[in-house]
Design a protein around this motif. Sequence first.
Motif, PDB file in Angstrom:
ATOM      1  N   LEU A 208       0.877  -0.877  -0.040  1.00 57.46           N
ATOM      2  CA  LEU A 208       0.012  -0.268  -0.049  1.00 57.46           C
ATOM      3  C   LEU A 208       1.110   1.221   0.087  1.00 57.46           C
ATOM      4  O   LEU A 208       1.024   1.947  -0.966  1.00 57.46           O
ATOM      5  CB  LEU A 208      -0.797   0.187   1.548  1.00 57.46           C
ATOM      6  CG  LEU A 208      -2.000  -1.290   0.884  1.00 57.46           C
ATOM      7  CD1 LEU A 208      -2.831  -0.900   2.699  1.00 57.46           C
ATOM      8  CD2 LEU A 208      -3.176  -0.165  -0.104  1.00 57.46           C
ATOM      9  N   LYS A 209       1.983   1.308   0.179  1.00 53.28           N
ATOM     10  CA  LYS A 209       2.463   2.893   1.425  1.00 53.28           C
ATOM     11  C   LYS A 209       3.083   2.776  -1.131  1.00 53.28           C
ATOM     12  O   LYS A 209       3.502   3.781  -1.243  1.00 53.28           O
ATOM     13  CB  LYS A 209       4.187   2.743   1.865  1.00 53.28           C
ATOM     14  CG  LYS A 209       4.910   3.624   2.089  1.00 53.28           C
ATOM     15  CD  LYS A 209       5.805   3.595   3.624  1.00 53.28           C
ATOM     16  CE  LYS A 209       6.230   4.038   3.436  1.00 53.28           C
ATOM     17  NZ  LYS A 209       7.734   5.104   2.707  1.00 53.28           N
ATOM     18  N   ALA A 210       4.106   1.828  -0.628  1.00 53.95           N
ATOM     19  CA  ALA A 210       4.553   1.250  -2.495  1.00 53.95           C
ATOM     20  C   ALA A 210       3.777   2.517  -3.024  1.00 53.95           C
ATOM     21  O   ALA A 210       3.914   3.431  -4.482  1.00 53.95           O
ATOM     22  CB  ALA A 210       4.860   0.336  -3.079  1.00 53.95           C
ATOM     23  N   ILE A 211       1.974   2.160  -3.164  1.00 51.74           N
ATOM     24  CA  ILE A 211       1.038   2.829  -3.903  1.00 51.74           C
ATOM     25  C   ILE A 211       1.430   4.099  -4.207  1.00 51.74           C
ATOM     26  O   ILE A 211       1.149   4.988  -5.114  1.00 51.74           O
ATOM     27  CB  ILE A 211       0.118   2.012  -4.474  1.00 51.74           C
ATOM     28  CG1 ILE A 211       0.235  -0.281  -5.121  1.00 51.74           C
ATOM     29  CG2 ILE A 211      -1.677   2.245  -4.885  1.00 51.74           C
ATOM     30  CD1 ILE A 211      -1.252  -0.531  -4.504  1.00 51.74           C
ATOM     31  N   PRO A 218       4.417   1.698 -12.770  1.00 53.38           N
ATOM     32  CA  PRO A 218       4.049   0.157 -13.755  1.00 53.38           C
ATOM     33  C   PRO A 218       3.621  -0.933 -12.997  1.00 53.38           C
ATOM     34  O   PRO A 218       4.525  -1.570 -13.497  1.00 53.38           O
ATOM     35  CB  PRO A 218       4.629   0.238 -15.003  1.00 53.38           C
ATOM     36  CG  PRO A 218       6.053   0.643 -14.681  1.00 53.38           C
ATOM     37  CD  PRO A 218       6.196   1.895 -13.711  1.00 53.38           C
ATOM     38  N   TRP A 219       3.655  -0.699 -11.634  1.00 52.81           N
ATOM     39  CA  TRP A 219       2.860  -1.470 -10.949  1.00 52.81           C
ATOM     40  C   TRP A 219       2.425  -3.185 -11.332  1.00 52.81           C
ATOM     41  O   TRP A 219       1.833  -2.661 -11.816  1.00 52.81           O
ATOM     42  CB  TRP A 219       2.737  -1.215  -9.830  1.00 52.81           C
ATOM     43  CG  TRP A 219       3.337   0.144  -8.573  1.00 52.81           C
ATOM     44  CD1 TRP A 219       3.066   1.100  -8.077  1.00 52.81           C
ATOM     45  CD2 TRP A 219       4.171  -0.738  -7.669  1.00 52.81           C
ATOM     46  NE1 TRP A 219       3.753   1.428  -8.359  1.00 52.81           N
ATOM     47  CE2 TRP A 219       4.182   1.092  -7.374  1.00 52.81           C
ATOM     48  CE3 TRP A 219       5.175  -1.509  -7.443  1.00 52.81           C
ATOM     49  CZ2 TRP A 219       5.174   1.091  -6.363  1.00 52.81           C
ATOM     50  CZ3 TRP A 219       5.949  -1.348  -6.626  1.00 52.81           C
ATOM     51  CH2 TRP A 219       6.674  -0.037  -5.903  1.00 52.81           C
ATOM     52  N   LEU A 248      -4.571  -4.405  -8.147  1.00 49.10           N
ATOM     53  CA  LEU A 248      -4.091  -3.865  -9.430  1.00 49.10           C
ATOM     54  C   LEU A 248      -5.786  -3.102  -9.132  1.00 49.10           C
ATOM     55  O   LEU A 248      -5.659  -1.436  -9.884  1.00 49.10           O
ATOM     56  CB  LEU A 248      -3.973  -4.449 -10.820  1.00 49.10           C
ATOM     57  CG  LEU A 248      -2.666  -5.098 -10.781  1.00 49.10           C
ATOM     58  CD1 LEU A 248      -2.717  -5.530 -11.733  1.00 49.10           C
ATOM     59  CD2 LEU A 248      -1.625  -4.433 -10.022  1.00 49.10           C
ATOM     60  N   THR A 249      -6.896  -3.408  -8.673  1.00 48.33           N
ATOM     61  CA  THR A 249      -8.318  -2.453  -8.931  1.00 48.33           C
ATOM     62  C   THR A 249      -7.352  -1.846  -8.328  1.00 48.33           C
ATOM     63  O   THR A 249      -8.364   0.017  -7.931  1.00 48.33           O
ATOM     64  CB  THR A 249      -9.272  -3.970  -8.212  1.00 48.33           C
ATOM     65  OG1 THR A 249      -9.545  -4.632  -8.999  1.00 48.33           O
ATOM     66  CG2 THR A 249     -10.617  -2.743  -8.252  1.00 48.33           C
ATOM     67  N   TYR A 250      -7.256  -1.879  -6.616  1.00 52.57           N
ATOM     68  CA  TYR A 250      -6.761  -0.974  -5.448  1.00 52.57           C
ATOM     69  C   TYR A 250      -6.306   0.531  -6.347  1.00 52.57           C
ATOM     70  O   TYR A 250      -5.840   2.010  -6.170  1.00 52.57           O
ATOM     71  CB  TYR A 250      -6.455  -1.387  -4.602  1.00 52.57           C
ATOM     72  CG  TYR A 250      -6.293  -0.216  -3.608  1.00 52.57           C
ATOM     73  CD1 TYR A 250      -7.009   0.684  -2.936  1.00 52.57           C
ATOM     74  CD2 TYR A 250      -5.579   0.436  -3.806  1.00 52.57           C
ATOM     75  CE1 TYR A 250      -6.706   2.180  -1.784  1.00 52.57           C
ATOM     76  CE2 TYR A 250      -4.848   1.269  -2.692  1.00 52.57           C
ATOM     77  CZ  TYR A 250      -5.352   1.586  -1.748  1.00 52.57           C
ATOM     78  OH  TYR A 250      -5.243   3.197  -0.628  1.00 52.57           O
ATOM     79  N   LEU A 251      -5.359  -0.130  -6.759  1.00 52.52           N
ATOM     80  CA  LEU A 251      -3.851   0.816  -7.908  1.00 52.52           C
ATOM     81  C   LEU A 251      -5.024   1.322  -8.850  1.00 52.52           C
ATOM     82  O   LEU A 251      -4.814   2.812  -8.385  1.00 52.52           O
ATOM     83  CB  LEU A 251      -2.863  -0.391  -8.881  1.00 52.52           C
ATOM     84  CG  LEU A 251      -2.058   0.867  -9.364  1.00 52.52           C
ATOM     85  CD1 LEU A 251      -1.235   1.434  -8.785  1.00 52.52           C
ATOM     86  CD2 LEU A 251      -1.716  -0.253 -10.541  1.00 52.52           C
ATOM     87  N   THR A 252      -6.078   1.355  -9.570  1.00 49.66           N
ATOM     88  CA  THR A 252      -5.903   1.908 -10.624  1.00 49.66           C
ATOM     89  C   THR A 252      -7.509   2.987  -9.010  1.00 49.66           C
ATOM     90  O   THR A 252      -7.166   4.140  -9.824  1.00 49.66           O
ATOM     91  CB  THR A 252      -7.379   1.083 -11.278  1.00 49.66           C
ATOM     92  OG1 THR A 252      -6.520   0.043 -12.236  1.00 49.66           O
ATOM     93  CG2 THR A 252      -8.245   2.406 -12.221  1.00 49.66           C
TER      94      THR A 252
END
Length: 319
Positions: A208-211, A218-219, A248-252
């Motif tokens: 989460l911290k990285a995001i 480009p995770w 990846l849904t959370y990333l979006t």
Amino acid sequence: MDILSDTLDALRTGRPGVVRTDAHAPWSLRFRPIAGAGFHVVVEGHCRLLPPVGGPVALGPGDIVFLRRGGGHVLCDEVDSAIVDFVPEHVDASSPIGRFALEGPGVRTVLLCGAYSLDIDRPHPLLGELPEVIHLPASPGRHPALRSAVDQLCAEVHNPQPGSDKVVSTLVDLLLLYILRSWYAEQPKEQARGWSAALSDPLVAPALKAIHDDPAHPWTVESLGSQAGLSRAAFARRFTALVGEPPLTYLTTWRMTTAARMLRQSSDQLGAIAENAGYTSEFAFAKAFKRHFGMPPGVYRKRSVSQGSDTAVMIGTGT
């Protein structure tokens, strides 16, 4: 990056406001729905909250209630008292402090009624996992940081001094953080689930911290899993179980949240916002944004500007 602070900053769409409310029995106040979240602090006396859903909640001195979606609700001394609309006096866009009074022959109740203007077009998991109403009863020694913030807020609102507008805005923001911290602290650790549990999970929190530190990177599920030292499949299962949606849904979700903040708060060109959100083309970004928010980025920006950040609307005088 402090993930909780970062998320609240991204969701905020305007300055918070607070109203000192003096009501003498009999009284009953209707609070209209707002685009955000609301709170009430009982400074003196007793009252009842009639929430959007569920039965009455009895409140006493020092009690705090938080309504995560700012739904319409009623505060009253008795459930059968005549209802009037909450319309604060002395409110303008230049100050976060308002006043409201109801005269009557009975005992006095003093409240602090406040609101946070938040982006609720697509709720972040932070808001989605909270109950509709958080009730934090007063108790000696319970949540001392929260109580200290409330005491300071009361002092500034009751007796404004030079600089009180800034102090009050800061304290109301602090109050939201302390309310969330206090609620999280009261949840049984063995039953902890959701985004808040992920913040303290030693394997999911690093991802989460990285995001949040670099949403444009480009995770992949594999690269995020490496932050936790987990295999791709193990990380995806753990992340989804705690956060409530795949990595990846959370990333979006987070990319769109940060893009929406830039559209509201900056004059940056769409290309720069798209790049900051991790998209190589404006077209791909605009398509993803419309899919997420239901409108193109340009329409979202114009609507945000037209809505403005009027404190009077934030504290419940509008619909």
